[in-house]
Design a protein around this motif. Structure first.
Motif, short mmCIF file in Angstrom:
data_model
loop_
_atom_site.label_atom_id
_atom_site.label_comp_id
_atom_site.label_asym_id
_atom_site.label_seq_id
_atom_site.Cartn_x
_atom_site.Cartn_y
_atom_site.Cartn_z
N LEU A 91 0.82 -1.21 0.00
CA LEU A 91 0.00 0.00 0.00
C LEU A 91 0.86 1.26 0.00
O LEU A 91 0.48 2.26 -0.62
CB LEU A 91 -0.94 0.00 1.22
N ALA A 92 1.98 1.24 0.69
CA ALA A 92 2.88 2.40 0.69
C ALA A 92 3.41 2.67 -0.72
O ALA A 92 3.50 3.82 -1.15
CB ALA A 92 4.03 2.17 1.66
N ARG A 93 3.76 1.62 -1.43
CA ARG A 93 4.25 1.78 -2.80
C ARG A 93 3.14 2.36 -3.70
O ARG A 93 3.39 3.26 -4.51
CB ARG A 93 4.73 0.43 -3.35
N GLN A 94 1.93 1.84 -3.54
CA GLN A 94 0.81 2.35 -4.35
C GLN A 94 0.52 3.81 -3.99
O GLN A 94 0.25 4.63 -4.87
CB GLN A 94 -0.42 1.49 -4.11
N HIS A 180 11.18 10.04 6.90
CA HIS A 180 11.68 9.41 5.67
C HIS A 180 10.52 8.92 4.79
O HIS A 180 10.60 9.00 3.56
CB HIS A 180 12.62 8.26 6.01
N ILE A 181 9.48 8.41 5.42
CA ILE A 181 8.31 7.97 4.65
C ILE A 181 7.66 9.15 3.96
O ILE A 181 7.30 9.09 2.77
CB ILE A 181 7.30 7.24 5.56
N LEU A 182 7.52 10.27 4.67
CA LEU A 182 6.93 11.47 4.08
C LEU A 182 7.77 11.97 2.90
O LEU A 182 7.23 12.39 1.87
CB LEU A 182 6.80 12.57 5.13
N ARG A 183 9.08 11.91 3.03
CA ARG A 183 9.96 12.33 1.92
C ARG A 183 9.76 11.45 0.70
O ARG A 183 9.69 11.94 -0.43
CB ARG A 183 11.42 12.29 2.37
N ALA A 184 9.68 10.15 0.95
CA ALA A 184 9.50 9.22 -0.16
C ALA A 184 8.18 9.48 -0.88
O ALA A 184 8.10 9.46 -2.11
CB ALA A 184 9.56 7.78 0.33
N LEU A 185 7.13 9.76 -0.12
CA LEU A 185 5.83 10.05 -0.72
C LEU A 185 5.88 11.35 -1.51
O LEU A 185 5.34 11.44 -2.62
CB LEU A 185 4.76 10.14 0.38
N ASP A 191 9.81 2.83 -4.49
CA ASP A 191 10.80 1.92 -3.91
C ASP A 191 11.19 2.37 -2.50
O ASP A 191 11.24 1.56 -1.57
CB ASP A 191 12.04 1.85 -4.80
N ALA A 192 11.47 3.66 -2.36
CA ALA A 192 11.86 4.18 -1.04
C ALA A 192 10.71 4.07 -0.05
O ALA A 192 10.92 3.72 1.12
CB ALA A 192 12.31 5.64 -1.17
N MET A 196 11.22 2.00 3.40
CA MET A 196 11.08 2.69 4.68
C MET A 196 9.91 2.11 5.49
O MET A 196 10.00 1.97 6.71
CB MET A 196 10.86 4.18 4.45
N THR A 197 8.84 1.77 4.81
CA THR A 197 7.69 1.20 5.51
C THR A 197 8.03 -0.18 6.06
O THR A 197 7.66 -0.51 7.19
CB THR A 197 6.48 1.12 4.56
#
Length: 219
Positions: A91-94, A180-185, A191-192, A196-197
């Motif tokens: 779900l994080a990737r999506q 880090h998750i917020l940055r990736a989003l 991938d990040a 991170m998730t």
């Protein structure tokens, strides 16, 4: 019919709240007569409420033995997190590919709220907002089936944290992980976001297992 369902929902909420708060302990036998007296209800709403709570993973129904609160041990938690890591990463990737600026702003706002709770020492509310932080991300993925699977576990996790507590030293690590998750989003880096998730949920599993082991050693 609506009145009857409303009564079932009310009893269900009371039982659920008592499980999450620890008033009904993990593994405790749930007897219809006792619960009816506890909540001032007839048997039927209690029976229906327990049936519904089985579906939420908080109650276990055993043939010829009735119902009991789910028992939590290392094996149960490891199995639960094996599922969660796989689903949350997907779900994080999506979400990284679908989240809008407005949705991302809402997620960042929830992190600000969580940090404020931590700063004030309100860890219980911080855990609640943490759930909302992650759920808001996963809502952006647009995967209703995956989200429903995670929702089934949230209440059980809340009950575990309520029972065993939350290590304050972990809070700094949570903030870093969320950043880090917020940055990736924000960078739409699927991938990040997935990596991170996965790391974040794995740390949560380790912390929960350590809390349970520490509690039992201390008894």
């Amino acid at each position: 019919m609506e009145l009857a369902q409303s009564l079932v929902d009310s009893v269900k909420r009371l039982i659920r709240d008592d499980i999450v708060s620890g008033a009904l302990a993990f593994g405790a036998r749930l007897r219809i007569d006792e619960l009816s007296g506890r909540y001032g209800s007839s048997h039927m709403p209690v029976r229906e409420a327990l049936r519904s709570l089985v579906g939420e993973g908080l109650v276990v129904s055993e043939t010829n033995k009735g119902a009991r609160v789910v028992d939590v041990d290392r094996r149960h938690i490891e199995h639960l997190f094996t599922i969660r890591i796989a689903v949350e990463v997907a779900l994080a990737r999506q979400a990284a590919l679908a989240i809008t600026a407005a949705e991302l702003g809402a997620v960042a706002g929830l992190e600000d709220e969580r940090l404020a709770c931590v700063a004030s020492g309100d860890y219980a509310q911080g855990v609640t907002i943490n759930q909302r932080f992650h759920r808001r991300i996963y809502e952006a993925a647009g995967n209703a089936d995956g989200l429903a699977l995670l929702d089934r576990h949230w209440l059980l996790l809340a009950a575990i944290w309520s029972r065993y507590g939350y290590r304050p030293e972990r809070l700094g690590g949570v903030a870093s992980d969320h950043d880090h998750i917020l940055r990736a989003l924000a960078e739409r880096d699927a991938d990040a976001a997935g990596v991170m998730t996965a790391a974040h949920v794995t740390k949560t599993r380790q912390d929960m297992l350590a809390q349970i082991a520490g509690d039992r050693i201390g008894r």
